[in-house]
Design a protein around this motif. Structure first.
Motif, PDB file in Angstrom:
ATOM      1  N   GLU A 102      -4.088   1.878  -2.017  1.00 46.05           N
ATOM      2  CA  GLU A 102      -4.697   1.381  -0.786  1.00 46.05           C
ATOM      3  C   GLU A 102      -4.033   0.072  -0.356  1.00 46.05           C
ATOM      4  N   ILE A 103      -4.220  -0.274   0.906  1.00 45.14           N
ATOM      5  CA  ILE A 103      -3.684  -1.518   1.449  1.00 45.14           C
ATOM      6  C   ILE A 103      -4.758  -2.166   2.308  1.00 45.14           C
ATOM      7  N   LEU A 104      -4.965  -3.447   2.121  1.00 42.53           N
ATOM      8  CA  LEU A 104      -5.816  -4.231   3.013  1.00 42.53           C
ATOM      9  C   LEU A 104      -4.911  -4.937   4.009  1.00 42.53           C
ATOM     10  N   VAL A 105      -5.192  -4.757   5.300  1.00 43.03           N
ATOM     11  CA  VAL A 105      -4.370  -5.346   6.350  1.00 43.03           C
ATOM     12  C   VAL A 105      -5.258  -6.158   7.286  1.00 43.03           C
ATOM     13  N   ALA A 106      -4.877  -7.410   7.512  1.00 46.51           N
ATOM     14  CA  ALA A 106      -5.540  -8.260   8.503  1.00 46.51           C
ATOM     15  C   ALA A 106      -4.583  -8.401   9.678  1.00 46.51           C
TER      16      ALA A 106
END
Length: 149
Positions: A102-106
Motif C-alpha cells: 500500500e501507499i499513503l499519498v498526501a
C-alpha cells in the motif's frame, strides 16, 4: 488499484469536473510507488507528499514529490491546518499501512490537502522502485543521482 480516501474535506480541484485525484494517481503511480519504497527503505514508515502546481491559464500541472517519515508526519499535517482528530487518524494510518502493498499519498494544491491510501496495487511499491531505477530516463529529465539505489 483501490483508492481509499482518508481525508476528503480539505481538498477540491477548482473548476474541474473530473476526479483529478484518481487521474493524477493513475498517471503517476510508478513514481509514487518508487518514492514510497525509497522513503520506506531509508526512513521506515511515512507518506508520499505531492505538491501540485497548476497553471490556471494553461491547465498545465507540475508537481514535486517528497517522503515524509512518521516522525515528521504530524508537523507536516499541522502545516495544512488539519484538525487534531484528523491528524490522529492519519498518524494511525501511517503506523499501520502495509508498506509492501500500500501507499499513503498526501496531495496538496493551493494549500488544500487530500490524503489517500492506495490499496490493491497492480505493481508493488518495491517493483515500482526497481522499474523506475532501471528505466530512470523514462521517468525523470534530470540525471540519476549518484549514490545508493
Amino acid at each position: 488499484m483501490t483508492i481509499q480516501a482518508i481525508t476528503l474535506s480539505y481538498a477540491q480541484w477548482h473548476n474541474c469536473s473530473i476526479d483529478w485525484q484518481s487521474a493524477f494517481i493513475r498517471e503517476n503511480s510508478m513514481l509514487l510507488g518508487q518514492k514510497a519504497w525509497q522513503g520506506y527503505l531509508a526512513q521506515n514508515r511515512g507518506l508520499v507528499a505531492c505538491n501540485l502546481f497548476v497553471c490556471e491559464r494553461t491547465h498545465a500541472t507540475n508537481y514535486k514529490l517528497c517522503y515524509v517519515p512518521l516522525s515528521q508526519t504530524s508537523d507536516y499535517l499541522k502545516k495544512h491546518n488539519l484538525k487534531t482528530d484528523s491528524i490522529d487518524c492519519l498518524i494511525d494510518q501511517v503506523r499501520t499501512y502495509r508498506a509492501e502493498q500500500e501507499i499513503l499519498v498526501a496531495m496538496v494544491r493551493q494549500g488544500k490537502i487530500n490524503v489517500c491510501l492506495l490499496k490493491n496495487l497492480a505493481i508493488s511499491p518495491a517493483d515500482c522502485y526497481r522499474q523506475v531505477c532501471n528505466r530512470w530516463e523514462e521517468f525523470y529529465q534530470e540525471p540519476r543521482p549518484v549514490g545508493k539505489f
